[in-house]
Enzyme design. Sequence first.
Site, PDB file in Angstrom:
ATOM      1  N   HIS A   1      58.053  59.230  80.855  1.00 43.63           N
ATOM      2  CA  HIS A   1      59.047  58.061  81.237  1.00 43.63           C
ATOM      3  C   HIS A   1      57.771  56.866  81.781  1.00 43.63           C
ATOM      4  CE1 HIS A   1      62.995  56.491  82.541  1.00 43.63           C
ATOM      5  NE2 HIS A   1      62.229  56.018  83.562  1.00 43.63           N
TER       6      HIS A   1
ATOM      7  N   MET B   1      58.714  47.026  84.890  1.00 45.86           N
ATOM      8  CA  MET B   1      59.520  46.345  85.979  1.00 45.86           C
ATOM      9  C   MET B   1      58.781  44.724  85.963  1.00 45.86           C
ATOM     10  SD  MET B   1      59.906  48.513  89.203  1.00 45.86           S
ATOM     11  CE  MET B   1      60.438  50.446  89.041  1.00 45.86           C
TER      12      MET B   1
ATOM     13  N   ASP C   1      58.134  53.138  83.647  1.00 45.59           N
ATOM     14  CA  ASP C   1      59.082  52.162  84.246  1.00 45.59           C
ATOM     15  C   ASP C   1      58.184  50.748  83.989  1.00 45.59           C
ATOM     16  OD1 ASP C   1      61.092  53.911  85.180  1.00 45.59           O
ATOM     17  OD2 ASP C   1      59.778  55.090  86.349  1.00 45.59           O
TER      18      ASP C   1
ATOM     19  N   HIS D   1      61.603  52.444  80.130  1.00 43.94           N
ATOM     20  CA  HIS D   1      62.826  52.165  80.920  1.00 43.94           C
ATOM     21  C   HIS D   1      62.606  50.697  81.200  1.00 43.94           C
ATOM     22  CE1 HIS D   1      65.426  52.680  84.863  1.00 43.94           C
ATOM     23  NE2 HIS D   1      65.764  51.751  84.045  1.00 43.94           N
TER      24      HIS D   1
ATOM     25  N   MET E   1      63.243  47.593  82.963  1.00 44.36           N
ATOM     26  CA  MET E   1      63.918  46.946  84.064  1.00 44.36           C
ATOM     27  C   MET E   1      63.248  45.426  84.150  1.00 44.36           C
ATOM     28  SD  MET E   1      63.481  50.017  86.819  1.00 44.36           S
ATOM     29  CE  MET E   1      62.046  50.954  85.627  1.00 44.36           C
TER      30      MET E   1
ATOM     31  N   ASP F   1      67.909  59.227  86.402  1.00 41.33           N
ATOM     32  CA  ASP F   1      66.640  58.845  86.975  1.00 41.33           C
ATOM     33  C   ASP F   1      66.674  58.352  88.590  1.00 41.33           C
ATOM     34  OD1 ASP F   1      64.074  57.608  87.065  1.00 41.33           O
ATOM     35  OD2 ASP F   1      64.370  55.910  85.796  1.00 41.33           O
TER      36      ASP F   1
ATOM     37  N   MET G   1      71.439  55.779  86.608  1.00 40.63           N
ATOM     38  CA  MET G   1      70.449  55.508  87.625  1.00 40.63           C
ATOM     39  C   MET G   1      71.184  56.116  88.918  1.00 40.63           C
ATOM     40  SD  MET G   1      67.882  53.892  86.499  1.00 40.63           S
ATOM     41  CE  MET G   1      66.982  53.900  87.908  1.00 40.63           C
TER      42      MET G   1
ATOM     43  N   SER H   1      57.949  60.426  85.532  1.00 43.63           N
ATOM     44  CA  SER H   1      57.890  58.961  85.653  1.00 43.63           C
ATOM     45  C   SER H   1      56.441  58.848  86.150  1.00 43.63           C
ATOM     46  CB  SER H   1      58.831  58.622  86.860  1.00 43.63           C
ATOM     47  OG  SER H   1      58.457  57.342  87.032  1.00 43.63           O
TER      48      SER H   1
HETATM   49  C1  DX5 Z   1      63.089  53.592  89.456  1.00 39.60           C
HETATM   50  C2  DX5 Z   1      62.709  54.080  88.539  1.00 39.60           C
HETATM   51  C3  DX5 Z   1      62.395  55.489  88.486  1.00 39.60           C
HETATM   52  C4  DX5 Z   1      61.543  56.229  89.475  1.00 39.60           C
HETATM   53  C5  DX5 Z   1      61.664  57.786  89.696  1.00 39.60           C
HETATM   54  O1  DX5 Z   1      63.380  52.297  89.497  1.00 39.60           O
HETATM   55  O2  DX5 Z   1      63.263  53.854  87.246  1.00 39.60           O
HETATM   56  O3  DX5 Z   1      61.978  56.242  87.317  1.00 39.60           O
HETATM   57  O4  DX5 Z   1      60.289  55.946  89.425  1.00 39.60           O
HETATM   58  O5  DX5 Z   1      61.078  58.165  90.607  1.00 39.60           O
HETATM   59  P1  DX5 Z   1      61.540  59.094  91.799  1.00 39.60           P
HETATM   60  O6  DX5 Z   1      61.652  60.282  91.022  1.00 39.60           O
HETATM   61  O7  DX5 Z   1      60.198  59.152  92.762  1.00 39.60           O
HETATM   62  O8  DX5 Z   1      62.801  58.505  92.292  1.00 39.60           O
HETATM   63 ZN    ZN Z   2      62.844  54.886  85.380  1.00 35.23          ZN
END
Ligand code: DX5
Ligand code: ZN
Length: 226
Positions: A41, A45, A43, A74, A76, A181, A145, A16
């Site tokens: 990956h 947001m 993220d 991903h 969010m 994740d 999750m 990630s």
């Molecule tokens: C959380 C993210 C994850 C996160 C993973 O909202 O979707 O991908 O960054 O990071 P670690 O492995 O540090 O929990």
């Molecule tokens: Zn993620």
Amino acid sequence: MSPKQLGSQQFQIAPSLLASDLSCLKEEVIALEKAGADVLHFDIMDGHFVPNITFGPTVLESVRKHTQLPFDAHLMISDADQYLDEFARVGCNWLSVHVEACPHIQRTLTRIRDLGMKAGVAINPGTSLFSLESVVKHCDFILVMSVNPGFGGQKFIAPMIDRVRELKKNLSGTNVKIQMDGGIKLENIAEVAGAGVDIAVVGTGLFSSKDYSSQISKLRSAAGNR
Ligand code: DX5
Ligand code: ZN
């Protein structure tokens, strides 16, 4: 780059990038490919669906040419439908959306596939697996999750292991993969893989080490070299 890699029978590790050094993202993606990562990956947001803001498709576009690895975004975000085409355009290969954020989830997943990407459905720890029942045939993977989304470095929610076991049973006879994740580290990756996870997203559990190659090997061997 082959999005078909999602069909691999082997256990896959998806770093990630949220936990990487974002001030040199290009060098990070190059280093991760060299170190043996399977998929990257990202993220995404929006400060609305989750209480944090990260980056959008232009950032993926800026590093797309520097690696052959598949990109896994991903989302969010509250209004995923508005951005699906843009993620496809910048070269994203796998795209997951949250079941909690998509009022017309079958339509959203169908659009992702029509755009040539693998479609994933992400589910929060507090959402019942029943919400996935009618969408399984429209997706290529389910993202379980193991933390509440929004931040890296959170503690793994252990009961999510049982959730994966149950899901694995429900998915038998299908080609739908399970991604997990949040909070995955050397200490728990054996349990994660043993429960039936196909793709483990690892943030701080990888980037806390300076040597990505050795850490990825350790994670893989702890997972049982699946
Ligand atoms: C959380 C993210 C994850 C996160 C993973 O909202 O979707 O991908 O960054 O990071 P670690 O492995 O540090 O929990
Ligand atoms: Zn993620």
